[in-house]
Motif scaffolding. Structure first.
Motif, PDB file in Angstrom:
ATOM      1  N   ASN A 107     -26.260  32.560 -29.923  1.00 31.84           N
ATOM      2  CA  ASN A 107     -27.506  33.072 -29.639  1.00 31.84           C
ATOM      3  C   ASN A 107     -27.605  34.455 -29.299  1.00 31.84           C
ATOM      4  OD1 ASN A 107     -28.836  30.444 -28.853  1.00 31.84           O
ATOM      5  ND2 ASN A 107     -26.884  30.116 -27.556  1.00 31.84           N
ATOM      6  N   ASP A 108     -26.680  35.260 -30.140  1.00 31.54           N
ATOM      7  CA  ASP A 108     -26.828  36.765 -30.190  1.00 31.54           C
ATOM      8  C   ASP A 108     -26.836  37.283 -28.737  1.00 31.54           C
ATOM      9  OD1 ASP A 108     -27.142  39.383 -30.719  1.00 31.54           O
ATOM     10  OD2 ASP A 108     -28.923  39.438 -31.626  1.00 31.54           O
ATOM     11  N   LEU A 109     -25.993  37.131 -27.883  1.00 34.85           N
ATOM     12  CA  LEU A 109     -25.998  37.143 -26.310  1.00 34.85           C
ATOM     13  C   LEU A 109     -24.627  37.603 -25.738  1.00 34.85           C
ATOM     14  CD1 LEU A 109     -28.961  36.994 -24.901  1.00 34.85           C
ATOM     15  CD2 LEU A 109     -28.098  35.022 -23.849  1.00 34.85           C
ATOM     16  N   TYR A 110     -24.546  38.580 -24.834  1.00 41.07           N
ATOM     17  CA  TYR A 110     -23.485  38.443 -23.694  1.00 41.07           C
ATOM     18  C   TYR A 110     -23.971  38.377 -22.580  1.00 41.07           C
ATOM     19  CZ  TYR A 110     -23.930  43.454 -22.914  1.00 41.07           C
ATOM     20  OH  TYR A 110     -24.313  44.667 -22.174  1.00 41.07           O
ATOM     21  N   TRP A 111     -23.207  37.659 -21.631  1.00 45.81           N
ATOM     22  CA  TRP A 111     -23.603  37.838 -20.118  1.00 45.81           C
ATOM     23  C   TRP A 111     -22.129  37.938 -19.193  1.00 45.81           C
ATOM     24  CZ3 TRP A 111     -23.969  33.698 -23.329  1.00 45.81           C
ATOM     25  CH2 TRP A 111     -23.390  32.387 -22.871  1.00 45.81           C
ATOM     26  N   LYS A 112     -22.577  38.307 -18.166  1.00 41.24           N
ATOM     27  CA  LYS A 112     -21.302  38.593 -17.278  1.00 41.24           C
ATOM     28  C   LYS A 112     -21.917  38.738 -15.817  1.00 41.24           C
ATOM     29  CE  LYS A 112     -19.262  43.172 -16.267  1.00 41.24           C
ATOM     30  NZ  LYS A 112     -19.993  44.286 -15.802  1.00 41.24           N
TER      31      LYS A 112
END
Ligand SMILES: Cc1cc2nc3c(=O)[nH]c(=O)nc-3n(C[C@H](O)[C@H](O)[C@H](O)COP(=O)(O)OP(=O)(O)OC[C@H]3O[C@@H](n4cnc5c(N)ncnc54)[C@H](O)[C@@H]3O)c2cc1C
Length: 394
Positions: free
Chosen positions: A249-254
């Motif tokens: 999904n071409d994404l990073y989250w934190k």
């Protein structure tokens, strides 16, 4: 000249502060740093400051390892710490990136990084709230951590001052000064004061290119504006299991210490070019916020209803191969550049400080490979390539 130093460092981000701290600790003479606004006013203050060791190149993995050790030590030593937390980081990809991920994991393990490989079933057990398709694979890096940028910058500044470096905030460099042979002779400050030095290290983040260009050095650095979205996790969701990089999904989250979930893109595709970093608009588009929510909810359905807190557009300084320029500027004696970290430099700061200290004053450069980061590599036709193309994963 009005004043003099042995080494002048331009810029008080994570790079300039680490360079000044380590040069001063190595007794490299009188080290003076000029920051035009305040520490962290550029990229560093808005950083996700994730400290992972997942990379496609040995030198970057080893520099990230060495820096993680330094950040842990700083967290122990600094009064109040630097906000270091250790949730670990998971990477997930589809068939297109499978070979690259497996190669990176093997390389990490060969260097002693603890990484768990996960197939789709393993991913589902690892994070039952998320959806994983058959054929997707991933890995989990247990040691991956993050720090709070401004606490870290303040702690490194304190380290630098304790070692004898002179740090000036609110003090911009207007120009790099050189003699007729293009040897660095010092800088001219915005108020007209001239400060002599035989070595000038440019750690100006997105402002580096213009400073160097005015000194006659045209380097392939450009600024872009990556947008970041912040969501309040859905009721009952709590913090996420770990930090995530989702190549599908071409994404990073934190999960941030504020309780918000920070969401950003891995590729640079959607980052608009910023010709003048001084007039960069920090606002984010509604389209980006909606798209971030949709992408995140594809993986973790609970985020579909999450309340959006808003976002911010920050700055990255990028190079054509997404790796930094670190080292002497060809044809300009005494002038060094340390810039172009392409959205993944915070984790490398302490190791970069060691490397630049070795370049300027001799000594052990640690795992830094001079040729890998050579500022003139593009002119020689060399360029680095990572497992996932051009992205903040490097
Ligand atoms: C949103 C975001 C998320 C990120 N997430 C991560 C992450 O999770 N992990 C990671 O490792 N990296 C991450 N990064 C990347 C990392 O933060 C940067 O690579 C790093 O902070 C770059 O530091 P720097 O010191 O080179 O530049 P900067 O922090 O931009 O510092 C440059 C400084 O130079 C000063 N300056 C400029 N011109 C002059 C002048 N003429 N005179 C005096 N001072 C001057 C500026 O005011 C500025 O303070 C992220 C970056 C952003 C923006």
């Amino acid at each position: 000249m009005d004043r003099s130093a042995d080494v002048i460092v331009i810029g008080g981000g994570i790079m300039g502060l680490n360079v000044a701290a380590r040069l001063a600790a190595a007794r490299a003479g009188r080290v003076v740093l000029f920051e035009k606004r305040r520490f962290g006013a550029g990229e560093s203050g808005k950083s996700g400051a994730i400290l992972r060791q997942h990379y496609s190149h040995q030198t970057l993995i080893a520099m990230a390892q060495s820096s993680l050790a330094a950040y842990r030590a700083l967290h122990e030593r600094a009064p109040g710490g630097i906000g270091l937390q250790n949730p670990g980081m998971a990477f997930v990809c589809g068939p297109a990136d499978r070979v690259g991920l497996e190669r990176n994991v093997a390389l990490q393990r060969s260097l002693g990084v603890e990484v768990e490989s996960l197939d789709a079933a393993g991913l589902r057990t690892f994070e039952p709230r998320a959806t994983f398709a058959d054929g997707e694979i991933g890995c989990f890096e247990r040691a991956a951590s993050f720090v709070i940028p401004h606490l870290t910058l303040a702690a490194v500044a304190a380290q630098a001052r304790a070692a004898g470096a002179e740090l000036h905030e609110g003090c911009g460099v207007a120009a790099i000064e050189q003699d007729a042979n293009r040897r660095a002779t010092g800088v001219r400050l915005a108020d007209g004061t001239r400060v002599a030095a035989r070595t000038v290290v440019v750690c100006g983040g997105p402002w580096s290119r213009a400073l160097l260009l005015a000194a006659g050095a045209d380097l392939p650095l450009s600024a872009v504006a990556p947008e970041q979205a912040f969501f309040i996790p859905p009721a009952g969701h709590g913090p996420d299991r770990c930090i995530w990089a989702d190549l599908v999904n071409d994404l990073y989250w934190k999960s941030e210490t504020t309780g918000f979930t920070r969401v950003g893109r891995l590729s640079y595709e959607h980052d608009r070019a910023v010709p003048d970093p001084d007039s960069s608009d920090e606002g984010v588009s509604g389209a980006f916020l909606a798209d971030s929510r949709a992408r995140l909810a594809r993986r973790v359905a609970g985020y579909r209803e999450a309340v959006c807190w808003g976002g911010v557009a920050a700055l990255y300084t990028v190079t054509p191969d997404a790796q930094a320029l670190i080292g002497p500027v060809a044809g300009h004696d005494g002038l060094l550049v340390v810039s172009g970290f392409s959205g993944h430099g915070f984790k490398l700061g302490p190791s970069v400080g060691d490397a630049v200290t070795a370049l300027v004053a001799g000594g052990d450069a640690g795992p830094f490979e001079r040729d890998f980061f050579a500022p003139d590599r593009f002119a020689r036709g060399a360029r680095r390539s990572g497992a996932y193309g051009s992205s903040v994963l490097g």
